[in-house]
Design an enzyme around this catalytic site. Structure first.
Site, PDB file in Angstrom:
ATOM      1  N   GLY A  51      -8.838 -29.496  20.598  1.00 35.48           N
ATOM      2  CA  GLY A  51      -8.400 -29.168  21.962  1.00 35.48           C
ATOM      3  C   GLY A  51      -6.898 -28.938  21.958  1.00 35.48           C
ATOM      4  N   LYS A  71     -10.137 -41.298  28.229  1.00 37.74           N
ATOM      5  CA  LYS A  71     -10.970 -41.250  29.417  1.00 37.74           C
ATOM      6  C   LYS A  71     -11.023 -39.843  30.028  1.00 37.74           C
ATOM      7  CE  LYS A  71      -7.845 -42.245  33.130  1.00 37.74           C
ATOM      8  NZ  LYS A  71      -7.237 -41.082  33.442  1.00 37.74           N
ATOM      9  N   GLU A 122       2.224 -42.000  42.873  1.00 34.44           N
ATOM     10  CA  GLU A 122       2.771 -40.731  42.392  1.00 34.44           C
ATOM     11  C   GLU A 122       3.232 -39.922  43.598  1.00 34.44           C
ATOM     12  OE1 GLU A 122       0.724 -39.694  38.087  1.00 34.44           O
ATOM     13  OE2 GLU A 122      -0.262 -38.957  39.876  1.00 34.44           O
ATOM     14  N   HIS A 159      -6.302 -48.020  34.002  1.00 34.36           N
ATOM     15  CA  HIS A 159      -4.905 -48.435  33.852  1.00 34.36           C
ATOM     16  C   HIS A 159      -4.603 -49.767  34.563  1.00 34.36           C
ATOM     17  CE1 HIS A 159      -4.622 -44.555  32.168  1.00 34.36           C
ATOM     18  NE2 HIS A 159      -4.300 -43.866  33.236  1.00 34.36           N
ATOM     19  N   LYS A 187      -1.983 -40.830  45.052  1.00 33.61           N
ATOM     20  CA  LYS A 187      -1.274 -39.584  44.732  1.00 33.61           C
ATOM     21  C   LYS A 187      -0.630 -39.066  46.018  1.00 33.61           C
ATOM     22  CE  LYS A 187      -3.676 -38.395  40.647  1.00 33.61           C
ATOM     23  NZ  LYS A 187      -2.769 -38.081  39.579  1.00 33.61           N
ATOM     24  N   ARG A 231       3.627 -57.000  40.723  1.00 37.08           N
ATOM     25  CA  ARG A 231       4.422 -57.912  41.555  1.00 37.08           C
ATOM     26  C   ARG A 231       3.677 -59.231  41.691  1.00 37.08           C
ATOM     27  NH1 ARG A 231       8.141 -54.312  44.406  1.00 37.08           N
ATOM     28  NH2 ARG A 231       8.992 -56.157  45.373  1.00 37.08           N
ATOM     29  N   ARG A 235       3.579 -43.175  53.010  1.00 40.10           N
ATOM     30  CA  ARG A 235       3.323 -44.430  52.290  1.00 40.10           C
ATOM     31  C   ARG A 235       1.837 -44.741  52.163  1.00 40.10           C
ATOM     32  NH1 ARG A 235       7.835 -47.840  51.690  1.00 40.10           N
ATOM     33  NH2 ARG A 235       9.668 -46.614  52.175  1.00 40.10           N
TER      34      ARG A 235
HETATM   35  C1  BG6 Z   1      -3.689 -40.292  33.832  1.00 42.64           C
HETATM   36  C2  BG6 Z   1      -4.345 -39.821  35.095  1.00 42.64           C
HETATM   37  O1  BG6 Z   1      -4.516 -41.165  33.138  1.00 42.64           O
HETATM   38  O2  BG6 Z   1      -2.471 -40.954  34.153  1.00 42.64           O
HETATM   39  C3  BG6 Z   1      -3.421 -38.943  35.917  1.00 42.64           C
HETATM   40  O3  BG6 Z   1      -5.523 -39.102  34.777  1.00 42.64           O
HETATM   41  C4  BG6 Z   1      -2.087 -39.620  36.135  1.00 42.64           C
HETATM   42  O4  BG6 Z   1      -4.014 -38.609  37.162  1.00 42.64           O
HETATM   43  C5  BG6 Z   1      -1.527 -40.145  34.822  1.00 42.64           C
HETATM   44  O5  BG6 Z   1      -1.216 -38.670  36.696  1.00 42.64           O
HETATM   45  C6  BG6 Z   1      -0.287 -40.973  35.056  1.00 42.64           C
HETATM   46  O6  BG6 Z   1       0.297 -41.293  33.830  1.00 42.64           O
HETATM   47  P1  BG6 Z   1       1.847 -41.593  33.729  1.00 42.64           P
HETATM   48  O7  BG6 Z   1       2.041 -42.033  32.326  1.00 42.64           O
HETATM   49  O8  BG6 Z   1       2.559 -40.323  34.061  1.00 42.64           O
HETATM   50  O9  BG6 Z   1       2.124 -42.652  34.746  1.00 42.64           O
END
Ligand code: BG6
Length: 489
Positions: A12, A149, A217, A241, A337, A347, A469
């Site tokens: 890929g 993933k 984000e 995560h 997002k 925290r 927010r």
């Molecule tokens: C990925 C997600 O695992 O992690 C994305 O699929 C996300 O949606 C990204 O933007 C965020 O990673 P980082 O390292 O930029 O915080």
């Protein structure tokens, strides 16, 4: 090293992840002298490219860190000379056989090790491992496969993927990446806990009121709507995560730093958790918003997203760990997002000081005076502990101040990207930061029931403006457990 050779195949190779993360990380490792003397990198994808075209494509993505400027351009040239390309289909045994012949030429009878990075959608993982016959490959050293993933959409589909992969690979060959585990501050979490006397004794329900795991984000799903819409934020961020961070945060002391010991402790804590209940989750979706004369599109304005999509781009959840250490402590997660800022933080809010002698001397309400430990994963990495302090002067007024460890002042060198650490670990056979299959199962078991209910009941996400927010529902959820969200600094 010596007479051994390493081939790294990026399956890929023309995709986004390969260009943005994998090739740059491989170059950074090469620059640091972390790759074996004899190595080659192969790109594999369907697009027809020559070796030089691949090199051209990669060269635009390589960068040198501030401390890597010396000879950087020479090093890039040397690295690119070790990069090759082979085009092929992902489900063609012949194409992979041709790749194999090329790899063998490079290996030239040496002890050969092979690392395959499957930077492709998971629905073709199994095709690739089958066609490339990776288990039975005629390699004299090891063959390892890195996968990323999404590993399915729920317990069943993830289990099915694991079963299929295991027809062609052993568990020891599979390195499941969660790139958050390669982040400096996430790795440091165990160091902070287990090598400092001052934290571990407080690390329990006796002193901790709640723990918050926050991911935010400031951009939407731009360009990734097609992928994102099938998964949503809970599967994209929380189930992996944030939950991984939670497991490292909450696990018991492992017997040793050995990968199996650490992963067993993580599994134990995940299994001690109650699956997320629908009443403990709120979902949101960003909508179009104009600010400063600029219009920011809503999630469903993305042409790759169905107009009436109910996929959440924001979620907040409260989870609990049913064990002696954490009984009753809310672990709150929040991920979104298109919010007002970008950041990820852990925290830890501590309990009130019993019978606080100084409660009259605070200017703010008492709830804001409890100690808080903040681990800022990104950006601007740091750790700070909020303490109460006397404001200098003749009076007796207290305020809250920070004991602040700011990485950019304390360690003024650039922090390596998470993918560098993870690739290096995979090459060295270090599994500590990769997800074992039982960990993956336990993680899915926690989220699958709520995910199914959200979809079956067609729960409508609360809309929030792009750049805000997030939905107010997150505050109601937190206040149900007497928690006030910390604000990303
Ligand atoms: C990925 C997600 O695992 O992690 C994305 O699929 C996300 O949606 C990204 O933007 C965020 O990673 P980082 O390292 O930029 O915080």
């Amino acid at each position: 090293k010596g007479e051994s050779t390493l081939s790294i195949t990026v399956v890929g190779a023309s995709g986004d992840l390969a260009k943005k993360k994998i090739f740059p990380a491989l170059f950074a490792l090469y620059y640091e002298g972390c790759l074996p003397q004899d190595f080659s990198v192969f790109g594999y994808a369907r697009t027809k490219l020559t070796h030089d075209e691949l090199r051209e494509m990669i060269s635009g993505t390589l960068t040198c860190r501030i401390d890597q400027r010396e000879n950087c351009v020479d090093k890039m040239d040397q690295f690119l000379k070790r990069c090759f390309y082979h085009s092929g289909q992902y489900n063609s045994e012949e194409d992979f056989a041709e790749l194999n012949t090329k790899l063998k030429e490079k290996e030239a009878g040496k002890l050969s090790n092979r690392l395959y990075y499957l930077s492709i959608p998971p629905n073709i993982f199994v095709d690739v491992v089958r066609c490339a016959s990776l288990r039975a490959s005629s390699v004299s050293g090891w063959t390892r496969i890195i996968v990323e993933k999404p590993f399915g959409r729920d317990s069943e589909s993830s289990g099915e993927l694991t079963r299929c992969l295991k027809q062609y690979l052993t568990e020891e060959q599979i390195f499941r990446i969660d790139h958050y585990l390669g982040k400096e501050l996430v790795e440091n979490l165990s160091v902070l806990r287990f090598s400092n006397l001052v934290f571990e004794p407080l690390w329990s329900r006796n002193y901790i009121r709640n723990v918050q795991l926050i991911f935010s984000e400031d951009f939407g799903t731009e360009g990734r709507g097609g992928y994102f819409d099938q998964y949503g934020i809970i599967r994209d961020i929380m189930q992996n995560h944030l939950l991984q961070i939670l497991a490292l945060f909450a696990m018991e002391t492992p017997v040793s730093l050995d990968a199996e010991d650490i992963r067993s402790e993580k599994v134990k804590v995940l299994r001690s958790m109650k699956p997320l209940l629908l009443e403990n989750v709120i979902v949101g979706q960003y909508k179009e918003h104009s600010k400063g004369g600029k219009a920011y599109p809503g999630y469903t304005d993305d042409p790759t997203v169905p107009n009436h999509s109910l996929t959440p781009t924001f979620a907040a959840a409260a989870m609990f760990i049913n064990n002696a250490r954490w009984d009753g402590v809310p672990f709150l997660m929040k991920a979104g997002k298109a919010l007002h800022t970008r950041g990820a933080e852990i925290r830890v809010q501590f309990r009130h000081v019993p019978g606080n002698l100084y409660k009259k001397n605070f200017a703010t309400d008492l709830d804001k005076t409890t100690n808080e430990l903040v681990i800022r994963v990104q950006p601007d990495e740091g750790i700070y502990l909020r303490i109460n302090n006397k404001v200098p002067g003749l009076g007796m007024r207290l305020d809250r101040s920070d004991l602040n460890l700011l990485y950019r002042s304390r360690y003024p060198r650039e922090i390596p990207d998470a993918y560098e650490r993870l690739l290096l670990d995979a090459i060295e056979g270090e599994r500590r930061l990769f997800i074992r299959s039982d960990e993956l199962d336990a993680a899915w078991d926690l989220f699958t029931p709520a995910l199914k209910e959200l979809e079956q009941k067609k729960i409508i996400p609360e809309l929030y403006p792009y750049g805000s927010r997030g939905p107010v529902g997150a505050h109601y959820l937190a206040s149900k457990y007497n928690v006030r969200w910390g604000d990303l600094e």
